[in-house]
Design a protein around this motif. Sequence first.
Motif, PDB file in Angstrom:
ATOM      1  N   ILE A 170      -5.748   2.189 -13.935  1.00 51.37           N
ATOM      2  CA  ILE A 170      -6.169   2.873 -12.711  1.00 51.37           C
ATOM      3  C   ILE A 170      -4.977   2.963 -11.764  1.00 51.37           C
ATOM      4  O   ILE A 170      -4.219   1.999 -11.592  1.00 51.37           O
ATOM      5  CB  ILE A 170      -7.323   2.113 -12.029  1.00 51.37           C
ATOM      6  CG1 ILE A 170      -8.626   2.323 -12.791  1.00 51.37           C
ATOM      7  CG2 ILE A 170      -7.505   2.550 -10.582  1.00 51.37           C
ATOM      8  CD1 ILE A 170      -9.809   1.606 -12.175  1.00 51.37           C
ATOM      9  N   GLY A 171      -4.816   4.133 -11.147  1.00 51.50           N
ATOM     10  CA  GLY A 171      -3.875   4.285 -10.049  1.00 51.50           C
ATOM     11  C   GLY A 171      -4.639   4.212  -8.737  1.00 51.50           C
ATOM     12  O   GLY A 171      -5.740   4.740  -8.622  1.00 51.50           O
ATOM     13  N   PHE A 172      -4.056   3.517  -7.747  1.00 53.42           N
ATOM     14  CA  PHE A 172      -4.717   3.419  -6.450  1.00 53.42           C
ATOM     15  C   PHE A 172      -3.671   3.283  -5.349  1.00 53.42           C
ATOM     16  O   PHE A 172      -2.485   3.005  -5.608  1.00 53.42           O
ATOM     17  CB  PHE A 172      -5.710   2.247  -6.426  1.00 53.42           C
ATOM     18  CG  PHE A 172      -5.085   0.882  -6.520  1.00 53.42           C
ATOM     19  CD1 PHE A 172      -4.804   0.133  -5.368  1.00 53.42           C
ATOM     20  CD2 PHE A 172      -4.794   0.318  -7.751  1.00 53.42           C
ATOM     21  CE1 PHE A 172      -4.224  -1.114  -5.451  1.00 53.42           C
ATOM     22  CE2 PHE A 172      -4.217  -0.944  -7.845  1.00 53.42           C
ATOM     23  CZ  PHE A 172      -3.940  -1.669  -6.693  1.00 53.42           C
ATOM     24  N   PHE A 173      -4.115   3.482  -4.109  1.00 57.43           N
ATOM     25  CA  PHE A 173      -3.229   3.449  -2.959  1.00 57.43           C
ATOM     26  C   PHE A 173      -3.575   2.253  -2.083  1.00 57.43           C
ATOM     27  O   PHE A 173      -4.743   2.030  -1.747  1.00 57.43           O
ATOM     28  CB  PHE A 173      -3.352   4.734  -2.152  1.00 57.43           C
ATOM     29  CG  PHE A 173      -3.078   5.977  -2.960  1.00 57.43           C
ATOM     30  CD1 PHE A 173      -1.776   6.368  -3.235  1.00 57.43           C
ATOM     31  CD2 PHE A 173      -4.121   6.747  -3.458  1.00 57.43           C
ATOM     32  CE1 PHE A 173      -1.524   7.503  -3.994  1.00 57.43           C
ATOM     33  CE2 PHE A 173      -3.887   7.879  -4.214  1.00 57.43           C
ATOM     34  CZ  PHE A 173      -2.575   8.257  -4.481  1.00 57.43           C
ATOM     35  N   ALA A 174      -2.552   1.494  -1.694  1.00 58.15           N
ATOM     36  CA  ALA A 174      -2.743   0.350  -0.813  1.00 58.15           C
ATOM     37  C   ALA A 174      -1.417   0.048  -0.114  1.00 58.15           C
ATOM     38  O   ALA A 174      -0.348   0.141  -0.734  1.00 58.15           O
ATOM     39  CB  ALA A 174      -3.222  -0.874  -1.594  1.00 58.15           C
ATOM     40  N   ASP A 175      -1.499  -0.274   1.164  1.00 57.99           N
ATOM     41  CA  ASP A 175      -0.312  -0.677   1.934  1.00 57.99           C
ATOM     42  C   ASP A 175       0.786   0.379   1.911  1.00 57.99           C
ATOM     43  O   ASP A 175       1.986   0.059   1.857  1.00 57.99           O
ATOM     44  CB  ASP A 175       0.251  -2.005   1.407  1.00 57.99           C
ATOM     45  CG  ASP A 175      -0.786  -3.111   1.376  1.00 57.99           C
ATOM     46  OD1 ASP A 175      -1.578  -3.178   2.331  1.00 57.99           O
ATOM     47  OD2 ASP A 175      -0.812  -3.889   0.407  1.00 57.99           O
ATOM     48  N   ASP A 182      -3.551  -2.372 -14.750  1.00 62.16           N
ATOM     49  CA  ASP A 182      -3.931  -2.344 -16.163  1.00 62.16           C
ATOM     50  C   ASP A 182      -5.186  -3.191 -16.311  1.00 62.16           C
ATOM     51  O   ASP A 182      -5.167  -4.396 -16.035  1.00 62.16           O
ATOM     52  CB  ASP A 182      -2.797  -2.906 -17.018  1.00 62.16           C
ATOM     53  CG  ASP A 182      -3.032  -2.694 -18.510  1.00 62.16           C
ATOM     54  OD1 ASP A 182      -4.215  -2.672 -18.926  1.00 62.16           O
ATOM     55  OD2 ASP A 182      -2.050  -2.567 -19.259  1.00 62.16           O
ATOM     56  N   LEU A 183      -6.276  -2.582 -16.751  1.00 64.66           N
ATOM     57  CA  LEU A 183      -7.551  -3.282 -16.820  1.00 64.66           C
ATOM     58  C   LEU A 183      -7.601  -4.308 -17.954  1.00 64.66           C
ATOM     59  O   LEU A 183      -8.535  -5.098 -18.030  1.00 64.66           O
ATOM     60  CB  LEU A 183      -8.688  -2.274 -16.985  1.00 64.66           C
ATOM     61  CG  LEU A 183      -8.775  -1.212 -15.887  1.00 64.66           C
ATOM     62  CD1 LEU A 183     -10.033  -0.374 -16.063  1.00 64.66           C
ATOM     63  CD2 LEU A 183      -8.731  -1.826 -14.506  1.00 64.66           C
ATOM     64  N   PRO A 187      -1.138  -8.421 -13.025  1.00 62.76           N
ATOM     65  CA  PRO A 187      -1.239  -7.977 -11.638  1.00 62.76           C
ATOM     66  C   PRO A 187      -0.888  -6.501 -11.485  1.00 62.76           C
ATOM     67  O   PRO A 187      -0.177  -5.937 -12.337  1.00 62.76           O
ATOM     68  CB  PRO A 187      -0.206  -8.861 -10.924  1.00 62.76           C
ATOM     69  CG  PRO A 187       0.816  -9.162 -11.986  1.00 62.76           C
ATOM     70  CD  PRO A 187       0.040  -9.283 -13.260  1.00 62.76           C
ATOM     71  N   PRO A 188      -1.369  -5.836 -10.432  1.00 62.81           N
ATOM     72  CA  PRO A 188      -1.014  -4.442 -10.203  1.00 62.81           C
ATOM     73  C   PRO A 188       0.490  -4.264 -10.035  1.00 62.81           C
ATOM     74  O   PRO A 188       1.188  -5.146  -9.523  1.00 62.81           O
ATOM     75  CB  PRO A 188      -1.767  -4.077  -8.920  1.00 62.81           C
ATOM     76  CG  PRO A 188      -2.917  -5.035  -8.874  1.00 62.81           C
ATOM     77  CD  PRO A 188      -2.376  -6.313  -9.458  1.00 62.81           C
TER      78      PRO A 188
END
Length: 649
Positions: A170-175, A182-183, A187-188
């Motif tokens: 999954i790609g996601f946005f944070a900070d 990676d599921l 860690p991300p």
Amino acid sequence: TGLRINSALERIVRRCLEKSPDRRFHSAHDLAFALETVSSPSAPRVDSAAVPALDTRPHRLTGAHAAWVAAGALALALAALAAYAFTGSRTPAPPLLQLDVSLPPGLTINSSSAAAFALSPDGRTLAYVGTLNGTSMIWLRPLDARDSAPIAGSEGAAFAPFWAPDSLSIGFFADGKLKRADLRGGPPQTLCAAPAPRGGTWNRDGVILIGSNVGPLMRIAATGGRSTPATTLDASVHESSHRWPQFLPDGRHFLLLTRRSTFENTGVYVGSLESGTLTQVIPSTISALYASGHLLFLRDGTLMAQPFDSTSLALTGEPPRTIAEQVSYGAGLGRAAVSASDTGVLAYSRGANSATELVWTDRTGRRLGGMGTGPRTVQASLALSKDGTQLALSRMDPKRGEFDLWHVEVGRDAPLRLTSQTGNEVSPAWSPDGRRLAYALSGGASGIFVRDLANPSGRDVELVAERGVVVPNDWSPDGKRIIYEAPGAEGKPDLMVIPVAGGTAATPLLATVFSERQAQFSPPDGAWVAYASDESGVSEVYVCRSSDCGGKRRISSSGGFQPRWRGDGRELFYLAADRTLMAVEVTLGTAVAAAAPRALFRTSIFSALPFGFGYAVSGDGQKFLIDTELDLEMTQPVSVIVNWPRRNP
């Protein structure tokens, strides 16, 4: 809370849950055939509506048993989809099934973003941004299970995640960064900076595209590295943003939403990794999706589907049909609360759609009070008169989908409509005495008009009539000139100055190969002008002399737009790329001296238009009127439709 399901479907679920293997279905084909027998033109619906707690009829279930049966029913439907995809015509088509996926107690989704969830490509897992006890994270909900679980290390997540094609990452946005999880474990991983993201998409070649609130699509490898522009903004139509990309099946072409100065040109377009050309698919202010050979798009809050040829990149002649009604969307973000898999599974949310409210804040962002401007809708382009007693703004008419100009006396909260003609009236600018308003008309015709508020029955005076989009920015303090944006030789906006009295042609203040916009005369004498330009490659705020634009000084340090002066000209405010309100102390004389920018507070300013201002400043610089997108928390279930292409109109 109880659960109502089709009795025949319940019998199938119970058979699948039998302890003895001999009493279960012997093959996926047998299961699919049984499911076909309960299929009908109307979907059997698993509904989370409240029902009496005690009911002894066989087809009514309660509590945990009901949740397990609902999960089992969905698991069967997903299995039938898989069997159908694997065996093709040798297996009966799986039935249409609709159900609601409830959120864990205490967890909320920000529905004003309408961008909080995404289905995996295999249609088996819903990923969403959920907030629990004040912390936002990416949560995963397998559709054939009861519970959700957060992804470790995803704290601070914002906006919809997006999936790898294999449904394993999954790609996601944070900070302010793009991250990858990676599921299967670990860690991300941080891939690149993403200060103002608007969606992402991932193809089988490991290419990721991410959208931007102010800017083009950016391209980056799924393994990380340097991001590069994948598209180019068209300054000739005041294009300000490319957002919400989605790769089409070939992995080379993609859908995206553009933000342009006129709403008939704003829309869903097709782009390519090999070409910078964009082709409009439909005019729309809300994003669209490709799924199961169809384009899914909103029309007045109704989700529609129309066949789309992913080879010719065009809609077919078959008319669109209704899939779901009262679907949520975020007008500010331009995003529908809809996600679809490659396997015929669709998820959407219902409920309140985004709107804005006008909020007074202090310099820390603390709310001081609101300003009533009428029924809830989208508002934009704020302009406060020099004495702070009057407000002009643009409000969207929900029925027409166009912006009209409104006038409000500060403190009275009694809005008055000023315009209602065809087109969008935006970007109002006050004369120094507060008696006249200049505004832009776009859509069909374009130009700059001046309204005399002391003569409401009089006809608005056309000050600038020009092909292309022209936008008033500000009046000079002596009331004799207006500075405005007009398309230059290469279509990008230049800054022009025209006498209000007429009789003299406009003269350029700044005409370059770059985009210059949002100019503001410095008080008290107008000797200097603050403006935004992309000459550095990104939008930054500058100040130069209003006579010849000499003595130029860059004010912002890492991106900026929408500059506003304090009443005495000793402080300049602007928005950073992430919509943080910044303040800079300025000394104006024979030259410009500026201190380092200081962050005041993060705003939730609505950004529906590529021009105009989303905030206004009191004369003393101590209060700010913010056009704030309402934060509507969603606690209602997400609706899921399995095999949605079978839904009849």
